[in-house]
Design an enzyme around this catalytic site. Structure first.
Site, PDB file in Angstrom:
ATOM      1  N   CYS A 135      31.122   7.490   3.655  1.00 31.82           N
ATOM      2  CA  CYS A 135      31.901   8.388   2.792  1.00 31.82           C
ATOM      3  C   CYS A 135      32.449   7.679   1.548  1.00 31.82           C
ATOM      4  CB  CYS A 135      33.038   9.009   3.592  1.00 31.82           C
ATOM      5  SG  CYS A 135      33.840   7.886   4.728  1.00 31.82           S
ATOM      6  N   GLN A 162      41.904   4.938   2.387  1.00 33.16           N
ATOM      7  CA  GLN A 162      41.069   5.904   3.095  1.00 33.16           C
ATOM      8  C   GLN A 162      41.867   6.841   4.000  1.00 33.16           C
ATOM      9  OE1 GLN A 162      37.438   2.710   3.166  1.00 33.16           O
ATOM     10  NE2 GLN A 162      37.265   4.401   4.604  1.00 33.16           N
ATOM     11  N   ARG A 268      43.204   1.948   5.568  1.00 30.11           N
ATOM     12  CA  ARG A 268      43.511   3.313   6.001  1.00 30.11           C
ATOM     13  C   ARG A 268      44.936   3.637   5.578  1.00 30.11           C
ATOM     14  NH1 ARG A 268      39.630   6.410   7.698  1.00 30.11           N
ATOM     15  NH2 ARG A 268      39.035   5.046   9.423  1.00 30.11           N
ATOM     16  N   HIS A 275      39.574  10.291   0.307  1.00 27.40           N
ATOM     17  CA  HIS A 275      39.571   8.849   0.117  1.00 27.40           C
ATOM     18  C   HIS A 275      39.797   8.541  -1.358  1.00 27.40           C
ATOM     19  CE1 HIS A 275      38.280   8.399   4.120  1.00 27.40           C
ATOM     20  NE2 HIS A 275      37.039   7.978   3.966  1.00 27.40           N
TER      21      HIS A 275
HETATM   22  P1  NAP Z   1      33.560  14.859  15.935  1.00 30.17           P
HETATM   23  O1  NAP Z   1      34.531  15.770  15.223  1.00 30.17           O
HETATM   24  O2  NAP Z   1      34.107  13.970  16.993  1.00 30.17           O
HETATM   25  O3  NAP Z   1      32.408  15.816  16.600  1.00 30.17           O
HETATM   26  C1  NAP Z   1      31.311  15.293  17.319  1.00 30.17           C
HETATM   27  C2  NAP Z   1      31.008  16.158  18.536  1.00 30.17           C
HETATM   28  O4  NAP Z   1      32.061  16.096  19.500  1.00 30.17           O
HETATM   29  C3  NAP Z   1      30.880  17.654  18.319  1.00 30.17           C
HETATM   30  O5  NAP Z   1      29.644  17.969  17.738  1.00 30.17           O
HETATM   31  C4  NAP Z   1      30.993  18.204  19.730  1.00 30.17           C
HETATM   32  O6  NAP Z   1      29.712  18.126  20.365  1.00 30.17           O
HETATM   33  C5  NAP Z   1      31.897  17.186  20.423  1.00 30.17           C
HETATM   34  N1  NAP Z   1      33.224  17.758  20.758  1.00 30.17           N
HETATM   35  C6  NAP Z   1      33.861  17.532  21.911  1.00 30.17           C
HETATM   36  N2  NAP Z   1      35.048  18.163  21.925  1.00 30.17           N
HETATM   37  C7  NAP Z   1      35.157  18.815  20.765  1.00 30.17           C
HETATM   38  C8  NAP Z   1      36.169  19.662  20.202  1.00 30.17           C
HETATM   39  N3  NAP Z   1      37.285  19.961  20.856  1.00 30.17           N
HETATM   40  N4  NAP Z   1      35.977  20.156  18.951  1.00 30.17           N
HETATM   41  C9  NAP Z   1      34.857  19.888  18.281  1.00 30.17           C
HETATM   42  N5  NAP Z   1      33.854  19.091  18.768  1.00 30.17           N
HETATM   43  C10 NAP Z   1      34.015  18.562  20.007  1.00 30.17           C
HETATM   44  O7  NAP Z   1      32.773  13.927  14.935  1.00 30.17           O
HETATM   45  P2  NAP Z   1      32.763  13.909  13.320  1.00 30.17           P
HETATM   46  O8  NAP Z   1      34.009  13.301  12.803  1.00 30.17           O
HETATM   47  O9  NAP Z   1      32.368  15.269  12.869  1.00 30.17           O
HETATM   48  O10 NAP Z   1      31.594  12.846  13.041  1.00 30.17           O
HETATM   49  C11 NAP Z   1      30.233  13.121  13.369  1.00 30.17           C
HETATM   50  C12 NAP Z   1      29.339  12.038  12.794  1.00 30.17           C
HETATM   51  O11 NAP Z   1      29.424  12.035  11.379  1.00 30.17           O
HETATM   52  C13 NAP Z   1      29.693  10.612  13.230  1.00 30.17           C
HETATM   53  O12 NAP Z   1      28.523   9.846  13.373  1.00 30.17           O
HETATM   54  C14 NAP Z   1      30.466  10.077  12.057  1.00 30.17           C
HETATM   55  O13 NAP Z   1      30.394   8.675  11.975  1.00 30.17           O
HETATM   56  C15 NAP Z   1      29.714  10.717  10.921  1.00 30.17           C
HETATM   57  N6  NAP Z   1      30.496  10.814   9.709  1.00 30.17           N
HETATM   58  C16 NAP Z   1      31.769  11.220   9.818  1.00 30.17           C
HETATM   59  C17 NAP Z   1      32.524  11.321   8.680  1.00 30.17           C
HETATM   60  C18 NAP Z   1      33.947  11.784   8.787  1.00 30.17           C
HETATM   61  O14 NAP Z   1      34.573  11.828   7.776  1.00 30.17           O
HETATM   62  N7  NAP Z   1      34.472  12.153   9.942  1.00 30.17           N
HETATM   63  C19 NAP Z   1      31.971  11.016   7.428  1.00 30.17           C
HETATM   64  C20 NAP Z   1      30.624  10.635   7.346  1.00 30.17           C
HETATM   65  C21 NAP Z   1      29.904  10.530   8.511  1.00 30.17           C
HETATM   66  P3  NAP Z   1      29.197  19.204  21.432  1.00 30.17           P
HETATM   67  O15 NAP Z   1      29.315  20.580  20.834  1.00 30.17           O
HETATM   68  O16 NAP Z   1      27.783  18.795  21.612  1.00 30.17           O
HETATM   69  O17 NAP Z   1      30.081  19.015  22.605  1.00 30.17           O
END
Ligand code: NAP
Length: 372
Positions: A135, A162, A268, A275
Site C-alpha cells: 500500500c 501508516q 504506524r 497512509h
Molecule cells: P481480512 O479483513 O482479515 O479478511 C480476510 C478473510 O478473513 C476474509 O476474506 C474472510 O474469509 C475471513 N474472515 C473471518 N472472519 C471475518 C469477519 N468477521 N469479517 C470479514 N472477514 C472475515 O484481510 P484484509 O485486511 O482484507 O487483507 C487481505 C489481504 O490483502 C492480505 O493478504 C493483506 O496483506 C492484503 N492487503 C491488505 C491491505 C490492507 O490495507 N489491509 C493492503 C494491501 C494488501 P472467509 O469469507 O473465507 O472466511
C-alpha cells in the site's frame, strides 16, 4: 460473459473492492462466483440485486472453471492454492491483494496509472499472475510517479506515517478502544479546574502503561503513541515494510538494470485508513520547483499538488481530509537547505483504495478488455 471468482470478498480489502466494483458497475460485465474459506453453502450478501450461494474456496474443480480469480484472502491462501491450480493446468488470470507472489518472476505488480505498458506487454507475453502492490509503495508512486517516470530520482527516502487499516479490521477497532480507554481514564478531570495539565498527562501515561489497556491486537499502545516497526525483521536491520519500498517500486517501474535506491523508516500511527509519507528526494538534475509540480500533477488523473502553504497543507494534506477519496495529494514540495538537487515532499492517500482494492478492480477491467 467471463466467469470471475471472488475470494476474500468479505474481508476489509475485499469489502472495499466490492463497493468499488458496484460503484463502477463492474458486475454488469462479468458472471461473478463468490468463494469462501469458511462459509461454503451459505448465501452471499445482495450484490447488484442478486444473492449467490457461496462456493468452497478450496474446491480446485470449481476454481479451475473460472476465467479470472480475484483474491483478497491473504498470503496463506495464495501459498496453498495458487500452485495447486497451476499444477492442475489452470490457465486463467490470478489477481491478488496478498504479497505472497509479488516478487515471483512470473508475476507483475499492478498499478496501471503508473505501469500500464508493462502490464500490457506482460499480458501479451502470457503472464497470468497480476498482484497488487504494497500500500505505501503504490501510494508513493500514485503521488510521485511522475518524477520516477521522468527518471529524475537518483535516490529517495520515504518516512511513513501508516494508518491502522493496514493491519486489518480488528486492529482498527482496537485503536478506537484504546482512544476510548484514554478518554475514560481522565473522565471528569478534563473539565475540572482543580486538575492541572500535568495531573491529566500523568493519568493518561498511567493508563497507557496499565495492564488493562487494550493491546490484544497491536501488542502495544498505538493511541497516544506510535509504533516505529511494521512487519518482520530483515537481516540488514530493515523491517519487512521498509524492504518492500525499493524492491516493489523498481519492479512496478520495470527498472531491471537501473534500480532507483530507496529506503526509509516505516511507522504506524493512530490514523484510520490513510497512509502518509514524508520524502527526501535527491534529483538527478537541478530543475525548477514548478516543473517538478507539473510532472507530479500531470502524471495521472488522481495526483494533485497542494501548494506549500500552511492553510492549504493543513486543509488538504491530512488523513482526515483524504480518507475515502481516490485523490492522492502531494505537498510540502520545496528545495531543501542541504543542496539544490534535494527536495522534500509529503503525500497522503487512502490505503484501502489505491493502496489495496483499486489496482485490482482496474486490473480485472484490463484483463476483460484483453480477452475480448
Ligand atoms: P481480512 O479483513 O482479515 O479478511 C480476510 C478473510 O478473513 C476474509 O476474506 C474472510 O474469509 C475471513 N474472515 C473471518 N472472519 C471475518 C469477519 N468477521 N469479517 C470479514 N472477514 C472475515 O484481510 P484484509 O485486511 O482484507 O487483507 C487481505 C489481504 O490483502 C492480505 O493478504 C493483506 O496483506 C492484503 N492487503 C491488505 C491491505 C490492507 O490495507 N489491509 C493492503 C494491501 C494488501 P472467509 O469469507 O473465507 O472466511
Amino acid at each position: 460473459m467471463r466467469k470471475i471468482g471472488l475470494v476474500g470478498w468479505r474481508g476489509m480489502v475485499g469489502s472495499v473492492l466490492r463497493k468499488r466494483m458496484l460503484e463502477e458497475k463492474d458486475f454488469e460485465l462479468i458472471e461473478p462466483f463468490f468463494f469462501t474459506t469458511s462459509q461454503a453453502g451459505q448465501t452471499s450478501p445482495v450484490v447488484a440485486d442478486e444473492v449467490y450461494t457461496l462456493l468452497d474456496a478450496y474446491d480446485l474443480k470449481a476454481l479451475t472453471d473460472m476465467d479470472v480469480i480475484i483474491t483478497c484472502q491473504g498470503s496463506e491462501y495464495t501459498n496453498d492454492i495458487h500452485s495447486k491450480l497451476r499444477n492442475f493446468g489452470w490457465k486463467g488470470y490470478w489477481i491478488d491483494a496478498a504479497s505472497a507472489l509479488r516478487m515471483n518472476d512470473q508475476s507483475v505488480i499492478v498499478l496501471d496509472p503508473v505501469n500500464l505498458s508493462l502490464i500490457q506487454e506482460s499480458l501479451a507475453t502470457g503472464i497470468r499472475d497480476f498482484i497488487g502492490g504494497n500500500c505505501t509503495v503504490s501510494l508513493m508512486l500514485m503521488g510521485l510517479g511522475g518524477l520516477f517516470k521522468a527518471n529524475l530520482v537518483e535516490w529517495a527516502t520515504a518516512m511513513t506515517y501508516q494508518a491502522a487499516s493496514g493491519a486489518g479490521a480488528k486492529n482498527m477497532l482496537e485503536l478506537i478502544h484504546q482512544m476510548g480507554a484514554i478518554s475514560s481514564s481522565v473522565g471528569t478531570q478534563l473539565d475540572s479546574p482543580e486538575f492541572g495539565i500535568l495531573d491529566i498527562d500523568e493519568t493518561v501515561t498511567q493508563c497507557l502503561r496499565s495492564a488493562e489497556f487494550p493491546v490484544d491486537s497491536w501488542g502495544f499502545p498505538l493511541a497516544g503513541s506510535i509504533l516505529p516497526w511494521i512487519g518482520d525483521a530483515k537481516e540488514n536491520g530493515q523491517s519487512g515494510e521498509e524492504w518492500k519500498n525499493e524492491a516493489e517500486t523498481n519492479k512496478i517501474l520495470g527498472n531491471i538494470e537501473s534500480a532507483v535506491s530507496l529506503d526509509g523508516l516505516c511507522v504506524r500511527i493512530g490514523a484510520m485508513r490513510c497512509h502518509s509519507q514524508a520524502l527526501t528526494i535527491k534529483l538527478r538534475k537541478d530543475i525548477a520547483i514548478t516543473d517538478i509540480e507539473n510532472l507530479i500533477d500531470e502524471s495521472n488523473s488522481w495526483s494533485t499538488i497542494v501548494p506549500n502553504e500552511k492553510d492549504a497543507t493543513l486543509e488538504g494534506l491530512t488523513p482526515a481530509a483524504v480518507a475515502g477519496s481516490l485523490t492522492v495529494p502531494v505537498g510540502r514540495i520545496r528545495r531543501m537547505n542541504i543542496g539544490r538537487r534535494y527536495i522534500s515532499a509529503f503525500t497522503a492517500g487512502d490505503q484501502l483504495l489505491w493502496g489495496a482494492a483499486e489496482p485490482l478492480r482496474r486490473m480485472l477491467r484490463i484483463v476483460l478488455d484483453y480477452l475480448d
